[in-house]
Design a protein around this motif. Structure first.
Motif, PDB file in Angstrom:
ATOM      1  N   ARG A  26      44.303  38.176  36.210  1.00 19.49           N
ATOM      2  CA  ARG A  26      43.002  38.701  35.770  1.00 19.49           C
ATOM      3  C   ARG A  26      41.859  37.771  36.157  1.00 19.49           C
ATOM      4  NH1 ARG A  26      45.925  37.630  31.242  1.00 19.49           N
ATOM      5  NH2 ARG A  26      45.365  35.793  30.012  1.00 19.49           N
ATOM      6  N   GLN A  27      42.179  36.509  36.438  1.00 19.71           N
ATOM      7  CA  GLN A  27      41.157  35.549  36.851  1.00 19.71           C
ATOM      8  C   GLN A  27      41.010  35.496  38.363  1.00 19.71           C
ATOM      9  OE1 GLN A  27      41.672  31.588  35.231  1.00 19.71           O
ATOM     10  NE2 GLN A  27      40.461  30.647  36.859  1.00 19.71           N
ATOM     11  N   LYS A  87      40.418  40.171  40.744  1.00 26.40           N
ATOM     12  CA  LYS A  87      39.616  41.109  39.952  1.00 26.40           C
ATOM     13  C   LYS A  87      39.944  42.562  40.294  1.00 26.40           C
ATOM     14  CE  LYS A  87      37.333  37.862  37.817  1.00 26.40           C
ATOM     15  NZ  LYS A  87      37.586  37.576  36.389  1.00 26.40           N
TER      16      LYS A  87
END
Length: 239
Positions: free
Chosen positions: A45-46, A49
């Protein structure tokens, strides 16, 4: 239209999605033709994206099942212990224990306990003991001890010398539980992180029967094949 591979997995090396990749190999599915593997950096999730368009939570695994002619996946799943059960059931494999078998309840219990009881405390330790140090150090220590305490039932089960957890054969339950043990060992995600910080891996405190069980599971050809499939990929950050 459906992608070429029937099954698709979004995976981070050594993360809990390894359960699904290991399952692919136990089922002798062929990479590229029968399953595809999208390797992501952790945490996705980091670093990815666009992955949020697949899984809004940004967690792995993300698994999809497609058949010819499908315009959308007929299965889209995010739980690392549920996907192996789905696959083995779909493909009629003896890696699932059937309701008619005596150990059916034990099988279900181990599959659920693997994540809810054994992997969850590791996630807390990883977050606050490795990635966000200084925010909740006491919680990281408490959950590391909590994880080891929750191994009591596994230790007692393996104390009778059994090779597998239930049904007198290797099953999805072994995949689910053995991954949790692996994660806290030196080659695992949490184990390696703790060692890098000058601490010992939690597996150093495994009981002999539990350490021997993990060793047997890690020696399985399918586990070794799964590890080879993810080898060489950058664990953290972009490649």
């Amino acid at each position: 239209m459906a992608p070429h591979a029937r099954f698709r997995l979004w995976h981070c090396a050594r993360a809990r999605s390894l359960r699904v990749l290991w399952m692919f190999e136990e089922l002798q599915l062929q990479r590229h033709s029968q399953y595809s593997l999208e390797l992501l950096s952790f945490p996705p999730r980091q670093h990815h994206k666009d992955f949020l368009q697949k899984n809004i939570l940004g967690t792995i695994p993300w698994f999809e099942h497609w058949e010819a002619g499908d315009v959308s996946p007929r299965a889209a799943m995010s739980e690392s212990c549920a996907v192996p059960i789905y696959l083995a059931t779909l493909l009629g494999s003896p890696l699932v224990v059937q309701p008619s078998e005596r150990d059916f309840s034990s099988f279900l219990n181990w599959c659920f306990a693997a994540d809810a009881t054994l992997t969850f405390p590791q996630a807390i330790t990883m977050r606050y003991g490795v990635f966000e140090r200084g925010r909740a150090d006491a919680a990281a220590e408490d959950y590391a001890r909590w994880y080891l305490a929750r191994l009591r039932f596994l230790n007692s089960t393996l104390d009778d010398g059994r090779e597998y957890l239930c049904a007198n054969r290797f099953t999805v339950a072994d995949v689910c539980v053995a991954y949790a043990l692996f994660s806290a060992s030196p080659p695992g995600l949490l184990g390696e992180a703790l060692i890098a910080m000058g601490r010992e891996a939690l597996s150093a405190r495994y009981k002999p029967q539990t350490a021997a069980y993990l060793k047997r599971m890690m020696e399985r050809p399918a586990f070794c094949a799964a590890r080879s499939a993810e080898a060489g990929f950058a664990q953290f950050g972009e490649q």
